[in-house]
Motif scaffolding. Structure first.
Motif, short mmCIF file in Angstrom:
data_model
loop_
_atom_site.label_atom_id
_atom_site.label_comp_id
_atom_site.label_asym_id
_atom_site.label_seq_id
_atom_site.Cartn_x
_atom_site.Cartn_y
_atom_site.Cartn_z
N ARG A 134 31.29 33.46 50.38
CA ARG A 134 30.63 32.52 49.47
C ARG A 134 30.53 31.14 50.13
O ARG A 134 29.48 30.49 50.07
N LEU A 135 31.59 30.70 50.79
CA LEU A 135 31.59 29.41 51.46
C LEU A 135 30.64 29.39 52.66
O LEU A 135 30.15 28.33 53.06
N SER A 136 30.38 30.57 53.24
CA SER A 136 29.51 30.64 54.42
C SER A 136 28.07 30.22 54.09
O SER A 136 27.30 29.89 54.99
N ARG A 137 27.73 30.22 52.82
CA ARG A 137 26.37 29.81 52.41
C ARG A 137 26.11 28.35 52.71
O ARG A 137 24.96 27.91 52.76
N LYS A 138 27.17 27.59 52.90
CA LYS A 138 27.02 26.16 53.20
C LYS A 138 26.78 25.91 54.69
O LYS A 138 26.54 24.78 55.10
N LEU A 139 26.87 26.98 55.50
CA LEU A 139 26.67 26.87 56.94
C LEU A 139 25.21 27.13 57.30
O LEU A 139 24.43 27.63 56.48
N SER A 140 24.87 26.85 58.52
CA SER A 140 23.54 27.19 59.00
C SER A 140 23.43 28.71 59.06
O SER A 140 24.43 29.42 59.10
N ASN A 141 22.20 29.21 59.05
CA ASN A 141 22.00 30.66 59.07
C ASN A 141 22.65 31.30 60.29
O ASN A 141 23.24 32.39 60.20
N ALA A 144 26.49 31.21 59.82
CA ALA A 144 26.85 32.07 58.69
C ALA A 144 26.77 33.55 59.08
O ALA A 144 27.61 34.36 58.68
N LEU A 145 25.76 33.91 59.89
CA LEU A 145 25.61 35.29 60.31
C LEU A 145 26.78 35.73 61.18
O LEU A 145 27.31 36.84 61.04
N LYS A 146 27.22 34.85 62.08
CA LYS A 146 28.37 35.16 62.93
C LYS A 146 29.62 35.38 62.09
O LYS A 146 30.42 36.28 62.36
N GLU A 177 38.29 31.86 65.50
CA GLU A 177 38.29 30.84 66.55
C GLU A 177 37.19 31.10 67.59
O GLU A 177 36.86 30.22 68.38
N GLU A 178 36.64 32.32 67.59
CA GLU A 178 35.57 32.66 68.52
C GLU A 178 34.24 32.04 68.10
O GLU A 178 33.30 31.96 68.89
#
Length: 348
Positions: A134-141, A144-146, A177-178
């Motif tokens: 859910r929090l990954s939605r705030k990241l760039s595509n 977020a995909l990674k 961390e990757e």
């Protein structure tokens, strides 16, 4: 724990936690020894009274004589008031099992309930991964995909029943961390990593405890419950974040509270356990009492150092009162100076 000759090594506070709880007792420094010797200290993370290191030897001696579930319950009952939430829950399960099967052992108890607890544990893990996604939605595509690739792999491992291919919390945390987020995503990504730290462990989840220790023998199970409440030297600012190995950066906590925090920022840890500011005050009150009783000579400035350190590390959430302390800041500094002078004179 055996030495090279196959004989049982003498337990020390350092080796006890290193070999049976996988955390360092006081890192690579002896600066925490004055705290480790204290006997009536409230855990600043959990609010329970810490089992002092002086109890280790008598506990281990009694543990050698435990052969049955009933024996184990009798031994552990002495430390019930020191137990943390998860350990108390496990003790209740073991106590009921022992009342029905007094001559059985605790490993069989865990084996009986493992499958049901494993199902519940998987659901607990999914809840945390759902929040991470859910929090990954705030990241760039791209970022977020990674991240979704990592959580998807984890979900597959959690669902899988293959013994050689299982979900490991540490592996997932390391995999994060990757991922190298964009510069403007660092704060969001750090929040995501902090959320991932809430994946269940045997410290925070009864189900995780059952699954992890269902293949351990009774001695290890009993020892683990005891160790959770023993004293451990904790860095207020984690060493991995530049925290120094000095008593001014140390507090005495329960081993479980230390281990579960890991490298979590204190601010995030307080969100997880809102009573920490209250427990920190109880901890300092106990420390003050120990100093007044002459048990921390040469460390009279410790309460002042810790008050300042906690205020900064908690971003103002922990404000310790030293109203009960008989030493002013100047008097404390003078007491330390006089002690060090006497000690230096003695060494000469």
């Amino acid at each position: 724990m055996l030495n090279k000759k196959g004989d049982l090594k003498r337990f020390t506070p350092e080796s006890y936690l290193k070999y049976y709880y996988d955390i360092p007792y006081e890192g690579t420094t002896s600066a925490g020894k004055p705290l480790r010797k204290l006997k009536d200290i409230t855990c600043p993370y959990r609010g329970i009274k810490i089992i002092p290191s002086s109890a280790l030897r008598s506990f281990e001696k009694a543990l050698k004589k435990c052969e049955t579930a009933e024996d184990s319950i009798i031994l552990l009952s002495k430390y019930y008031s020191n137990m943390l939430k998860t350990e108390k829950a496990m003790f209740s399960i073991f106590k009921e099992f022992a009342s029905l099967n007094p001559y059985d052992n605790l490993q069989n108890c865990l084996a009986m309930i493992r499958d049901n607890c494993l199902t519940k544990l998987k659901l607990e893990e999914f809840e945390v991964l759902d929040e991470v996604d859910r929090l990954s939605r705030k990241l760039s595509n791209e970022t977020a995909l990674k991240l979704r690739e990592k959580t998807t792999k984890c979900r597959m491992l959690i669902i899988s029943d293959k013994k050689h291919d299982i979900f490991k919390r540490k592996t997932f945390l390391s995999s994060l961390e990757e991922i190298i987020p964009k510069r403007n995503e660092m704060e969001i990504f750090n929040n995501i990593k902090n959320k991932a730290l809430f994946l269940p462990t045997s410290e925070s989840s009864r189900n995780a405890f059952v699954v992890k220790y269902s293949k351990r023998n009774q001695t290890e199970i009993v020892r683990r419950i005891f160790i959770a409440s023993t004293g451990s030297i904790e860095h207020i600012t984690p060493a991995s974040m530049g925290g120094l190995n000095t008593i001014g950066n140390f507090i005495l906590t329960s081993a479980s509270g230390n281990r579960y925090r890991e490298n979590m920022p204190l601010v995030e840890y307080i969100k997880r356990f809102p009573k920490i500011p209250k427990y920190m005050q109880l901890y300092i009150d106990d420390i003050i009492n120990e100093i007044h009783n002459g048990n921390l000579k040469g460390n009279e400035t410790y309460p002042y150092k810790i008050k300042e350190k906690l205020l900064k590390e908690s971003e103002g959430r922990i404000l310790i009162s030293l109203a009960a302390y008989k030493y002013s800041k100047e008097d404390a500094a003078q007491a330390v100076e006089e002690y060090e002078h006497r000690f230096d004179k003695y060494k000469k």
